[in-house]
Design an enzyme around this catalytic site. Structure first.
Site, PDB file in Angstrom:
ATOM      1  N   SER A 109       0.829  -1.201   0.000  1.00 10.25           N
ATOM      2  CA  SER A 109       0.000   0.000   0.000  1.00 10.25           C
ATOM      3  C   SER A 109       0.872   1.263   0.000  1.00 10.25           C
ATOM      4  O   SER A 109       1.622   1.485  -0.944  1.00 10.25           O
ATOM      5  CB  SER A 109      -0.971  -0.075   1.185  1.00 10.25           C
ATOM      6  OG  SER A 109      -1.943   0.919   1.119  1.00 10.25           O
ATOM      7  N   ASP A 159     -10.407  -3.933  -4.929  1.00  9.32           N
ATOM      8  CA  ASP A 159      -9.757  -2.977  -4.024  1.00  9.32           C
ATOM      9  C   ASP A 159     -10.544  -1.658  -4.017  1.00  9.32           C
ATOM     10  O   ASP A 159     -10.658  -0.998  -5.055  1.00  9.32           O
ATOM     11  CB  ASP A 159      -8.315  -2.744  -4.521  1.00  9.32           C
ATOM     12  CG  ASP A 159      -7.482  -1.985  -3.499  1.00  9.32           C
ATOM     13  OD1 ASP A 159      -8.057  -1.200  -2.728  1.00  9.32           O
ATOM     14  OD2 ASP A 159      -6.259  -2.166  -3.498  1.00  9.32           O
ATOM     15  N   HIS A 190      -8.327  -4.514  -0.524  1.00  8.51           N
ATOM     16  CA  HIS A 190      -7.025  -3.890  -0.269  1.00  8.51           C
ATOM     17  C   HIS A 190      -6.165  -4.746   0.668  1.00  8.51           C
ATOM     18  O   HIS A 190      -4.946  -4.636   0.667  1.00  8.51           O
ATOM     19  CB  HIS A 190      -7.229  -2.487   0.307  1.00  8.51           C
ATOM     20  CG  HIS A 190      -6.038  -1.594   0.154  1.00  8.51           C
ATOM     21  ND1 HIS A 190      -5.556  -1.186  -1.065  1.00  8.51           N
ATOM     22  CD2 HIS A 190      -5.193  -1.047   1.080  1.00  8.51           C
ATOM     23  CE1 HIS A 190      -4.492  -0.423  -0.897  1.00  8.51           C
ATOM     24  NE2 HIS A 190      -4.241  -0.327   0.400  1.00  8.51           N
TER      25      HIS A 190
HETATM   26  C1  MLT Z   1      -1.387   5.887  -0.069  1.00 11.54           C
HETATM   27  O1  MLT Z   1      -1.783   6.858   0.545  1.00 11.54           O
HETATM   28  O2  MLT Z   1      -0.198   5.604  -0.284  1.00 11.54           O
HETATM   29  C2  MLT Z   1      -2.464   4.997  -0.621  1.00 11.54           C
HETATM   30  O3  MLT Z   1      -3.663   5.669  -0.677  1.00 11.54           O
HETATM   31  C3  MLT Z   1      -2.614   3.751   0.148  1.00 11.54           C
HETATM   32  C4  MLT Z   1      -2.853   4.007   1.596  1.00 11.54           C
HETATM   33  O4  MLT Z   1      -1.901   4.180   2.309  1.00 11.54           O
HETATM   34  O5  MLT Z   1      -4.007   4.018   2.017  1.00 11.54           O
END
Ligand code: MLT
Length: 211
Positions: A109, A159, A190
C-alpha cells in the site's frame, strides 16, 4: 530497534555469506517497522531484512509521505521523502555491510507507493520490487532507465482504494521505462491474502535464481 540513519528501523541479518538480495520492507499507512517482519522469511528464507518506519505521521499513523486525501498525494513531499528513503538505503548498506546493488523492496500500500516512486526517481536504488496493492505515485519529469528491473505488482480486483485502471497504468509506466513487470490480480480487496504471499514467493524465487 535503532533510530540511527534517519529512520527508526529493524535490521535482521540473513544467512551469512549468501548472495540473496536484502529485502527492504515498507509498511502501509498506520503500520510500523515490525509489521512486515514475518513476511520477509515467508517470501525468501535466509534473506536479510531492512524494515524502516515511515517518517511521516498522519494523526499518529506512520506513512512514508504525506497525502492530501485518500489517493491524492502531496507530490513535493513524496519527492523529498523518496530521496530521503533512497539515502537511508545507501547509508544502511554501508552501515550493515549489505550489497546496495541487490536490494528488493517489498512494499504494501503506502509502502508499495514509495517503492515505485523510488524506482521512478532513484533508479538503481532497487534491484527489483514486490509492490502489493500499489497505485501510480507520480509521473516523473525525466525518464528513468529501469531496463530489466523485475517488478511484481499484486493488485486486488475489488480494491476500494486503488481503481483497477490505476494499477494497469502503473504497469504500463514501469514497462515503458524498461522494467519487466508481472501484474497479478487477486480476487480480493485492499487487504493481503494468503494467495498474495504464495504468488509473490513464487515470483521472487524465480527472480533470485537469475539475479
Ligand atoms: C497511499 O496513501 O499511499 C495509498 O492511498 C494507500 C494508503 O496508504 O491508504
Amino acid at each position: 530497534m535503532s533510530a540511527d540513519l534517519g529512520f527508526i528501523h529493524r535490521w535482521v541479518p540473513g544467512v551469512a555469506g549468501s548472495s540473496l538480495p536484502t529485502l527492504l520492507l515498507l509498511h502501509g499507512t498506520g503500520g510500523n517497522e515490525s509489521d512486515l517482519l514475518s513476511l520477509g522469511p515467508m517470501l525468501l528464507s535466509g534473506a536479510s531484512v531492512l524494515s524502516p518506519r515511515g517518517n511521516v505521521s498522519e494523526n499518529g499513523a506512520p506513512r512514508f509521505f504525506r497525502r492530501l486525501a485518500e489517493g491524492v498525494f502531496d507530490i513535493e513531499d513524496l519527492i523529498a521523502r523518496t530521496h530521503e528513503l533512497a539515502e537511508f538505503v545507501g547509508a544502511a548498506a554501508a552501515h550493515y555491510g549489505f550489497d546496495a546493488g541487490n536490494v528488493i523492496a517489498v512494499g504494501y500500500s503506502n509502502g508499495a507507493n514509495i517503492a515505485s516512486s523510488m524506482m521512478l526517481l532513484r533508479p538503481g536504488t532497487l534491484a527489483g520490487g514486490i509492490l502489493l496493492r500499489p497505485m501510480v505515485p507520480l509521473e516523473p519529469d525525466s525518464p528513468p532507465d529501469l531496463s530489466g528491473t523485475p517488478v511484481y505488482l499484486g493488485a486486488g480486483q475489488m480494491d476500494p482504494i486503488v481503481p483497477t485502471d490505476n494499477v494497469t497504468r502503473l504497469a504500463e509506466l514501469l514497462e515503458g521505462y524498461g522494467a519487466t513487470v508481472t501484474l497479478t490480480w487477486q480476487p480480493a480487496g485492499h487487504n493481503l491474502t494468503r494467495e498474495d504471499v504464495q504468488s509473490a514467493r513464487e515470483w521472487i524465487e524465480g527472480v533470485t535464481r537469475v539475479v
